[in-house]
Design an enzyme around this catalytic site. Sequence first.
Site, PDB file in Angstrom:
ATOM      1  N   ASP A  10       7.668   4.188  -1.933  1.00 32.45           N
ATOM      2  CA  ASP A  10       6.723   3.251  -1.317  1.00 32.45           C
ATOM      3  C   ASP A  10       7.059   3.171   0.165  1.00 32.45           C
ATOM      4  O   ASP A  10       8.114   3.619   0.615  1.00 32.45           O
ATOM      5  CB  ASP A  10       6.873   1.868  -1.969  1.00 32.45           C
ATOM      6  CG  ASP A  10       5.972   0.815  -1.327  1.00 32.45           C
ATOM      7  OD1 ASP A  10       4.793   1.115  -1.064  1.00 32.45           O
ATOM      8  OD2 ASP A  10       6.448  -0.305  -1.060  1.00 32.45           O
ATOM      9  N   SER A  11       6.160   2.519   0.916  1.00 30.47           N
ATOM     10  CA  SER A  11       6.438   2.282   2.331  1.00 30.47           C
ATOM     11  C   SER A  11       7.612   1.318   2.511  1.00 30.47           C
ATOM     12  O   SER A  11       8.153   1.226   3.606  1.00 30.47           O
ATOM     13  CB  SER A  11       5.201   1.695   3.000  1.00 30.47           C
ATOM     14  OG  SER A  11       4.818   0.507   2.344  1.00 30.47           O
ATOM     15  N   TYR A  42       2.440   1.000   6.129  1.00 27.57           N
ATOM     16  CA  TYR A  42       1.599   2.189   6.186  1.00 27.57           C
ATOM     17  C   TYR A  42       0.124   1.804   6.358  1.00 27.57           C
ATOM     18  O   TYR A  42      -0.674   2.606   6.841  1.00 27.57           O
ATOM     19  CB  TYR A  42       1.699   2.985   4.873  1.00 27.57           C
ATOM     20  CG  TYR A  42       2.941   3.829   4.681  1.00 27.57           C
ATOM     21  CD1 TYR A  42       4.001   3.804   5.583  1.00 27.57           C
ATOM     22  CD2 TYR A  42       3.042   4.662   3.557  1.00 27.57           C
ATOM     23  CE1 TYR A  42       5.135   4.585   5.364  1.00 27.57           C
ATOM     24  CE2 TYR A  42       4.155   5.455   3.344  1.00 27.57           C
ATOM     25  CZ  TYR A  42       5.202   5.410   4.235  1.00 27.57           C
ATOM     26  OH  TYR A  42       6.306   6.193   4.012  1.00 27.57           O
ATOM     27  N   GLY A  43      -0.213   0.596   5.919  1.00 32.91           N
ATOM     28  CA  GLY A  43      -1.618   0.162   5.838  1.00 32.91           C
ATOM     29  C   GLY A  43      -2.447   0.414   7.084  1.00 32.91           C
ATOM     30  O   GLY A  43      -3.568   0.900   6.994  1.00 32.91           O
ATOM     31  N   CYS A  73       2.606   3.254  -3.954  1.00 36.24           N
ATOM     32  CA  CYS A  73       2.008   2.633  -2.774  1.00 36.24           C
ATOM     33  C   CYS A  73       0.537   3.036  -2.781  1.00 36.24           C
ATOM     34  O   CYS A  73       0.217   4.234  -2.859  1.00 36.24           O
ATOM     35  CB  CYS A  73       2.696   3.165  -1.517  1.00 36.24           C
ATOM     36  SG  CYS A  73       1.911   2.667   0.029  1.00 36.24           S
ATOM     37  N   THR A  75      -1.704   2.724  -0.388  1.00 30.43           N
ATOM     38  CA  THR A  75      -2.116   3.372   0.858  1.00 30.43           C
ATOM     39  C   THR A  75      -1.720   4.852   0.830  1.00 30.43           C
ATOM     40  O   THR A  75      -2.500   5.725   1.204  1.00 30.43           O
ATOM     41  CB  THR A  75      -1.441   2.675   2.058  1.00 30.43           C
ATOM     42  OG1 THR A  75      -1.564   1.260   1.897  1.00 30.43           O
ATOM     43  CG2 THR A  75      -2.061   3.094   3.362  1.00 30.43           C
ATOM     44  N   GLU A 152       6.210  -9.826   3.257  1.00 29.75           N
ATOM     45  CA  GLU A 152       7.358  -9.362   4.054  1.00 29.75           C
ATOM     46  C   GLU A 152       8.143 -10.554   4.622  1.00 29.75           C
ATOM     47  O   GLU A 152       9.356 -10.584   4.576  1.00 29.75           O
ATOM     48  CB  GLU A 152       6.869  -8.469   5.202  1.00 29.75           C
ATOM     49  CG  GLU A 152       6.349  -7.119   4.748  1.00 29.75           C
ATOM     50  CD  GLU A 152       7.459  -6.188   4.285  1.00 29.75           C
ATOM     51  OE1 GLU A 152       8.527  -6.178   4.911  1.00 29.75           O
ATOM     52  OE2 GLU A 152       7.245  -5.471   3.294  1.00 29.75           O
ATOM     53  N   CYS A 201      -2.471  -3.298  -3.771  1.00 30.58           N
ATOM     54  CA  CYS A 201      -1.341  -3.092  -2.864  1.00 30.58           C
ATOM     55  C   CYS A 201      -0.115  -3.521  -3.656  1.00 30.58           C
ATOM     56  O   CYS A 201      -0.141  -4.574  -4.315  1.00 30.58           O
ATOM     57  CB  CYS A 201      -1.502  -3.960  -1.611  1.00 30.58           C
ATOM     58  SG  CYS A 201      -0.038  -3.963  -0.556  1.00 30.58           S
ATOM     59  N   THR A 202       0.928  -2.713  -3.603  1.00 32.90           N
ATOM     60  CA  THR A 202       2.072  -3.004  -4.474  1.00 32.90           C
ATOM     61  C   THR A 202       2.853  -4.249  -4.027  1.00 32.90           C
ATOM     62  O   THR A 202       3.709  -4.722  -4.751  1.00 32.90           O
ATOM     63  CB  THR A 202       2.997  -1.772  -4.578  1.00 32.90           C
ATOM     64  OG1 THR A 202       3.292  -1.289  -3.254  1.00 32.90           O
ATOM     65  CG2 THR A 202       2.333  -0.673  -5.370  1.00 32.90           C
ATOM     66  N   HIS A 203       2.540  -4.764  -2.846  1.00 36.10           N
ATOM     67  CA  HIS A 203       3.138  -6.045  -2.438  1.00 36.10           C
ATOM     68  C   HIS A 203       2.502  -7.236  -3.162  1.00 36.10           C
ATOM     69  O   HIS A 203       3.127  -8.279  -3.303  1.00 36.10           O
ATOM     70  CB  HIS A 203       2.926  -6.280  -0.940  1.00 36.10           C
ATOM     71  CG  HIS A 203       3.868  -5.555  -0.034  1.00 36.10           C
ATOM     72  ND1 HIS A 203       3.959  -4.189   0.013  1.00 36.10           N
ATOM     73  CD2 HIS A 203       4.754  -6.022   0.879  1.00 36.10           C
ATOM     74  CE1 HIS A 203       4.853  -3.839   0.915  1.00 36.10           C
ATOM     75  NE2 HIS A 203       5.356  -4.930   1.457  1.00 36.10           N
TER      76      HIS A 203
END
Length: 307
Positions: A10-11, A42-43, A73, A75, A152, A201-203
């Site tokens: 992932d990013s 990365y988005g 990810c 993106t 984040e 989005c994996t977040h």
Amino acid sequence: MHTLPIGVFDSGLGGLTVAREIMRALPEESVVYFGDTARCPYGPRQPHEVREFVLQIGSWLARQPVKLIVIACNTATAAGLALAQQVFDVPVVGVVEPGARAAVKATINRKVGVIGTVGTVDSGVYSAAVRLLDAGATVFSVATPRFVDVVEQGLRMGPGTLEDWLSESSDVFIRPSFYEMARDYLDPLKRNGIDTLVLGCTHFPLLSAAIQQVVGANVRLISSAEETAREVAATLEARDQLASDEGRFERYVTTGDVDEFARLGGRVLRRRTTDVAQVSLSELEALLDGRLREALRAFDAGESACD
Ligand code: DGL
């Protein structure tokens, strides 16, 4: 082959939501997780640049070696899955198709919402994947890049399990300002009558309690993590490459700070991550050899011919 690890990348840290699901579903499998935290997010990047990163990290994982690569990810899946499947010798699984499949299974009124990064939403991959499975479904997509910032920042603040901390019960961070922003993003989707919302989005699974509160209990939230884990299991089973737990291991690699990765990654995984190493960006960049550059060039040329 069956004793080789699964490579997941992932990013940054968000892909750990997918890795933890793979480890839950396949507890005998070894996993090497690569978080490109130094280049996250990365988005907002151009697809070409994200494709370069996919080739670099995929090559790094392929050299470990691994028996399967998961692009955890959205993106990176949107920009680079098709190319990665062309150039690597092992199967490559992304997170978009599994998420779309789960959404098509879940929706009753066939109105599906998707939230993700600008890169993911602009690519249109979710609409295409959902419509491939159900041509009559309608997809409404909204880019919600500030949700990535919330996660984040949330990861860097406060101790404890991240979901608890970012949950609706938290007074610390999920405050009126978050709900206001979330309503701005999500109200148009609600007005379109969606009954299913893909967390593209994996977040975002780390924000699911708060997102659920804003969209209401009638909207089903879909995280692609479980469906991706099922796809990984099915792929390995079909290739007769499932592991027994002999010599199982987990390894974590970051392009950023090792201690920070261990601390924050542990919050997503809900346990300590001990074996964390750093890989430099120059090492990654050197992996982009002539063959990969040519594959990238040809892929980009094909993409622009389609525009
Ligand atoms: N994990 C990324 C995704 O699933 C989002 C974060 C980023 O922008 O790098 O799209």
